[in-house]
Design an enzyme around this catalytic site. Sequence first.
Site, PDB file in Angstrom:
ATOM      1  N   TYR A  11       0.829  -1.220   0.000  1.00 53.03           N
ATOM      2  CA  TYR A  11       0.000   0.000   0.000  1.00 53.03           C
ATOM      3  C   TYR A  11       0.863   1.269   0.000  1.00 53.03           C
ATOM      4  CZ  TYR A  11      -3.175   3.478   2.135  1.00 53.03           C
ATOM      5  OH  TYR A  11      -3.894   4.608   2.433  1.00 53.03           O
ATOM      6  N   SER A 124       6.463   3.133  13.335  1.00 52.10           N
ATOM      7  CA  SER A 124       5.048   3.370  13.621  1.00 52.10           C
ATOM      8  C   SER A 124       4.902   4.162  14.913  1.00 52.10           C
ATOM      9  CB  SER A 124       4.359   2.009  13.774  1.00 52.10           C
ATOM     10  OG  SER A 124       3.096   2.150  14.379  1.00 52.10           O
ATOM     11  N   TYR A 149       3.421  -6.698  17.341  1.00 53.71           N
ATOM     12  CA  TYR A 149       3.804  -5.933  16.144  1.00 53.71           C
ATOM     13  C   TYR A 149       4.585  -4.685  16.556  1.00 53.71           C
ATOM     14  CZ  TYR A 149       3.153  -2.384  12.524  1.00 53.71           C
ATOM     15  OH  TYR A 149       3.359  -1.360  11.624  1.00 53.71           O
ATOM     16  N   LYS A 153       8.667  -3.314  15.865  1.00 54.06           N
ATOM     17  CA  LYS A 153       9.097  -1.986  15.371  1.00 54.06           C
ATOM     18  C   LYS A 153      10.095  -1.363  16.350  1.00 54.06           C
ATOM     19  CE  LYS A 153       6.743  -1.778  11.554  1.00 54.06           C
ATOM     20  NZ  LYS A 153       7.419  -1.870  10.260  1.00 54.06           N
ATOM     21  N   PHE A 178       1.693   7.731  11.535  1.00 53.00           N
ATOM     22  CA  PHE A 178       0.448   7.676  12.296  1.00 53.00           C
ATOM     23  C   PHE A 178      -0.548   6.845  11.467  1.00 53.00           C
ATOM     24  CE2 PHE A 178       1.199   9.740  16.317  1.00 53.00           C
ATOM     25  CZ  PHE A 178       2.544  10.004  16.130  1.00 53.00           C
ATOM     26  N   ASN A 179      -1.699   7.329  11.090  1.00 50.40           N
ATOM     27  CA  ASN A 179      -2.654   6.432  10.414  1.00 50.40           C
ATOM     28  C   ASN A 179      -2.805   6.797   8.936  1.00 50.40           C
ATOM     29  OD1 ASN A 179      -3.200   6.190  13.346  1.00 50.40           O
ATOM     30  ND2 ASN A 179      -4.788   4.793  12.664  1.00 50.40           N
ATOM     31  N   ASN A 199      -8.418  -2.390   9.633  1.00 50.99           N
ATOM     32  CA  ASN A 199      -8.329  -0.948   9.836  1.00 50.99           C
ATOM     33  C   ASN A 199      -9.624  -0.247   9.440  1.00 50.99           C
ATOM     34  OD1 ASN A 199      -5.130  -1.625   8.814  1.00 50.99           O
ATOM     35  ND2 ASN A 199      -5.487  -0.675  10.784  1.00 50.99           N
TER      36      ASN A 199
HETATM   37  P1  NAD Z   1       1.615  -3.762   2.999  1.00 50.88           P
HETATM   38  O1  NAD Z   1       1.370  -5.066   3.639  1.00 50.88           O
HETATM   39  O2  NAD Z   1       0.633  -3.237   2.013  1.00 50.88           O
HETATM   40  O3  NAD Z   1       3.067  -3.753   2.306  1.00 50.88           O
HETATM   41  C1  NAD Z   1       4.134  -4.506   2.806  1.00 50.88           C
HETATM   42  C2  NAD Z   1       4.802  -5.205   1.635  1.00 50.88           C
HETATM   43  O4  NAD Z   1       5.912  -5.960   2.127  1.00 50.88           O
HETATM   44  C3  NAD Z   1       3.886  -6.161   0.901  1.00 50.88           C
HETATM   45  O5  NAD Z   1       3.979  -5.939  -0.484  1.00 50.88           O
HETATM   46  C4  NAD Z   1       4.432  -7.548   1.269  1.00 50.88           C
HETATM   47  O6  NAD Z   1       4.233  -8.486   0.237  1.00 50.88           O
HETATM   48  C5  NAD Z   1       5.891  -7.240   1.526  1.00 50.88           C
HETATM   49  N1  NAD Z   1       6.565  -8.161   2.455  1.00 50.88           N
HETATM   50  C6  NAD Z   1       6.144  -8.545   3.692  1.00 50.88           C
HETATM   51  N2  NAD Z   1       7.027  -9.383   4.255  1.00 50.88           N
HETATM   52  C7  NAD Z   1       8.039  -9.509   3.367  1.00 50.88           C
HETATM   53  C8  NAD Z   1       9.241 -10.251   3.370  1.00 50.88           C
HETATM   54  N3  NAD Z   1       9.569 -11.047   4.395  1.00 50.88           N
HETATM   55  N4  NAD Z   1      10.066 -10.155   2.308  1.00 50.88           N
HETATM   56  C9  NAD Z   1       9.724  -9.386   1.235  1.00 50.88           C
HETATM   57  N5  NAD Z   1       8.587  -8.674   1.175  1.00 50.88           N
HETATM   58  C10 NAD Z   1       7.759  -8.738   2.221  1.00 50.88           C
HETATM   59  O7  NAD Z   1       1.822  -2.712   4.188  1.00 50.88           O
HETATM   60  P2  NAD Z   1       1.872  -1.117   4.165  1.00 50.88           P
HETATM   61  O8  NAD Z   1       0.623  -0.601   4.771  1.00 50.88           O
HETATM   62  O9  NAD Z   1       2.282  -0.645   2.839  1.00 50.88           O
HETATM   63  O10 NAD Z   1       3.023  -0.886   5.241  1.00 50.88           O
HETATM   64  C11 NAD Z   1       4.371  -0.761   4.859  1.00 50.88           C
HETATM   65  C12 NAD Z   1       5.223  -0.649   6.103  1.00 50.88           C
HETATM   66  O11 NAD Z   1       4.774   0.445   6.896  1.00 50.88           O
HETATM   67  C13 NAD Z   1       5.172  -1.878   7.018  1.00 50.88           C
HETATM   68  O12 NAD Z   1       6.473  -2.114   7.537  1.00 50.88           O
HETATM   69  C14 NAD Z   1       4.224  -1.458   8.119  1.00 50.88           C
HETATM   70  O13 NAD Z   1       4.503  -2.125   9.325  1.00 50.88           O
HETATM   71  C15 NAD Z   1       4.536   0.027   8.234  1.00 50.88           C
HETATM   72  N6  NAD Z   1       3.422   0.791   8.800  1.00 50.88           N
HETATM   73  C16 NAD Z   1       2.202   0.737   8.203  1.00 50.88           C
HETATM   74  C17 NAD Z   1       1.132   1.435   8.770  1.00 50.88           C
HETATM   75  C18 NAD Z   1      -0.238   1.374   8.146  1.00 50.88           C
HETATM   76  O14 NAD Z   1      -1.196   1.763   8.804  1.00 50.88           O
HETATM   77  N7  NAD Z   1      -0.393   0.938   6.889  1.00 50.88           N
HETATM   78  C19 NAD Z   1       1.313   2.198   9.925  1.00 50.88           C
HETATM   79  C20 NAD Z   1       2.600   2.247  10.501  1.00 50.88           C
HETATM   80  C21 NAD Z   1       3.654   1.534   9.928  1.00 50.88           C
HETATM   81  N1  UFG Z   2     -12.156   1.012  14.335  1.00 48.76           N
HETATM   82  C1  UFG Z   2     -13.494   0.754  14.438  1.00 48.76           C
HETATM   83  N2  UFG Z   2     -14.021  -0.228  13.650  1.00 48.76           N
HETATM   84  C2  UFG Z   2     -13.265  -0.940  12.765  1.00 48.76           C
HETATM   85  C3  UFG Z   2     -11.892  -0.663  12.667  1.00 48.76           C
HETATM   86  C4  UFG Z   2     -11.367   0.318  13.481  1.00 48.76           C
HETATM   87  O1  UFG Z   2     -14.199   1.375  15.229  1.00 48.76           O
HETATM   88  O2  UFG Z   2     -13.810  -1.828  12.096  1.00 48.76           O
HETATM   89  C5  UFG Z   2     -11.584   2.071  15.168  1.00 48.76           C
HETATM   90  C6  UFG Z   2     -10.520   1.566  16.120  1.00 48.76           C
HETATM   91  O3  UFG Z   2     -11.111   1.141  17.308  1.00 48.76           O
HETATM   92  C7  UFG Z   2      -9.648   2.801  16.282  1.00 48.76           C
HETATM   93  C8  UFG Z   2      -9.789   3.533  14.944  1.00 48.76           C
HETATM   94  O4  UFG Z   2     -10.950   3.008  14.325  1.00 48.76           O
HETATM   95  O5  UFG Z   2     -10.215   3.605  17.260  1.00 48.76           O
HETATM   96  C9  UFG Z   2      -8.597   3.322  14.033  1.00 48.76           C
HETATM   97  O6  UFG Z   2      -8.348   1.921  13.940  1.00 48.76           O
HETATM   98  P1  UFG Z   2      -7.320   1.324  12.877  1.00 48.76           P
HETATM   99  O7  UFG Z   2      -7.325  -0.154  13.064  1.00 48.76           O
HETATM  100  O8  UFG Z   2      -7.605   1.867  11.532  1.00 48.76           O
HETATM  101  O9  UFG Z   2      -5.943   1.968  13.327  1.00 48.76           O
HETATM  102  P2  UFG Z   2      -5.134   1.802  14.697  1.00 48.76           P
HETATM  103  O10 UFG Z   2      -4.879   3.191  15.168  1.00 48.76           O
HETATM  104  O11 UFG Z   2      -5.765   0.889  15.638  1.00 48.76           O
HETATM  105  O12 UFG Z   2      -3.848   1.062  14.185  1.00 48.76           O
HETATM  106  C10 UFG Z   2      -2.792   1.792  13.672  1.00 48.76           C
HETATM  107  C11 UFG Z   2      -1.978   0.967  12.656  1.00 48.76           C
HETATM  108  C12 UFG Z   2      -1.182  -0.085  13.357  1.00 48.76           C
HETATM  109  C13 UFG Z   2      -0.464   0.430  14.579  1.00 48.76           C
HETATM  110  C14 UFG Z   2      -1.457   1.087  15.492  1.00 48.76           C
HETATM  111  C15 UFG Z   2      -0.849   1.620  16.763  1.00 48.76           C
HETATM  112  O13 UFG Z   2      -2.816   0.375  11.691  1.00 48.76           O
HETATM  113  O14 UFG Z   2      -0.206  -0.518  12.428  1.00 48.76           O
HETATM  114  O15 UFG Z   2      -2.034   2.182  14.779  1.00 48.76           O
HETATM  115  O16 UFG Z   2      -0.032   2.720  16.486  1.00 48.76           O
HETATM  116  F1  UFG Z   2       0.152  -0.552  15.272  1.00 48.76           F
END
Ligand code: NAD
Ligand code: UFG
Length: 337
Positions: A11, A124, A149, A153, A178-179, A199
């Site tokens: 993503y 994160s 998780y 990190k 953040f989000n 999410n």
């Molecule tokens: P995503 O799952 O869409 O992308 C991660 C990619 O990494 C995928 O394409 C997956 O196939 C690849 N991957 C996973 N494990 C692998 C491995 N062992 N070797 C090679 N490729 C691998 O996730 P995203 O939302 O794009 O997140 C990217 C990064 O940002 C992640 O490290 C995630 O923890 C971090 N992050 C995401 C969020 C969020 O809300 N999306 C928030 C904070 C941090």
């Molecule tokens: N929520 C709902 N209904 C749903 C999904 C989420 O009410 O079906 C609420 C959650 O309770 C939360 C808010 O929407 O209050 C946001 O939830 P998300 O799951 O979208 O996001 P989080 O803040 O819980 O999680 C994010 C990242 C994680 C990270 C976490 C803590 O997705 O990677 O923040 O920093 F670990």
Amino acid sequence: MKVLVTGGAGYIGTHTLVELIAAGHEVVVYDNFCNSSPKAIGRVEELVGQEVPVVRGDIRDRACLDRAFAEHSAEAVIHFAGLKAVGESYRQPLSYYDNNVTGTQRLLEAMEDAGVRTIVFSSSATVYGEDAPVPYVESMGRGRPSNPYGGTKAVVEQMIEDLVRADDRWSASLLRYFNPIGAHPSGRIGEDPQGVPNNLMPFLTQVAVGRLPELSIFGDDYLTRDGTCERDYLHVVDLALGHLKALEAKSAPGVAAFNLGTGKGTSVLEMVATFESVTGQQIPYCIAPRRAGDLPASWADASKARLELGWSAEKTLEDMMRDSWRWQSANPEGYGG
Ligand code: NAD
Ligand code: UFG
């Protein structure tokens, strides 16, 4: 600069590829596609009008990493690859430590041997832990991880800090997201979670598109403005641009952590109301019990990234809603459709 982008098919990775290429950087994707589709790379190629080289490989596979560095002569790495589902991390902690921690260690070793010592790491806001007061400031340091998780990190941040301290040729940015929500304004790339989304935003858009019947709001009895949890939502394109700023700022050695957020909290009920008013779609919802591990509120103090990287989030919550909906409505089944 030539940049190896681990997890580039995911993503945030796909959105970052588009911005890197637009800014004149060369990229090579390194991904095992465990949580993404090769079709996403095809969409990126369509948007940027050029081929995007891909190495299909796992970050735990040292031989494959070595080949990628030998063949592609990258000068820096943006490291997105990893597992990210908080709930799954409670059930499979070893798999999370293996992918996220061991995988990053293998990557750093391969970088060291290839002489590539610039890394931008996807961290994160979760590293601030469960007791931190809002807004989160980088100077607070890391807290007690609220889930496995988050633990991975925090360990990776520590590992990178230790490495940079031991060898001042390294430079590293730890970007604490953040989000992230939203999608590319073209509607061609976006978030495509496997199975039922964990999410809020993909859940909400899947309700709107008719894939899911209703949204469950997890708790309305928090000590917040309206009783529902508050989060700092930022547009994924703004987040992608933050990586460019971090990369371009990293000519100097050292390690630094940056919050990437807007500095503003929005409640779940406000998210639903904004989505409805921007898209005209009604979201049926119910109030459900609290979800284990959720914090009442999380938002960034975003001033360090503004002052030191020259980055701040520009897009509004309305932009995020409009772009999420454009992506979901044009691709109801994500890349599988
Ligand atoms: P995503 O799952 O869409 O992308 C991660 C990619 O990494 C995928 O394409 C997956 O196939 C690849 N991957 C996973 N494990 C692998 C491995 N062992 N070797 C090679 N490729 C691998 O996730 P995203 O939302 O794009 O997140 C990217 C990064 O940002 C992640 O490290 C995630 O923890 C971090 N992050 C995401 C969020 C969020 O809300 N999306 C928030 C904070 C941090
Ligand atoms: N929520 C709902 N209904 C749903 C999904 C989420 O009410 O079906 C609420 C959650 O309770 C939360 C808010 O929407 O209050 C946001 O939830 P998300 O799951 O979208 O996001 P989080 O803040 O819980 O999680 C994010 C990242 C994680 C990270 C976490 C803590 O997705 O990677 O923040 O920093 F670990």
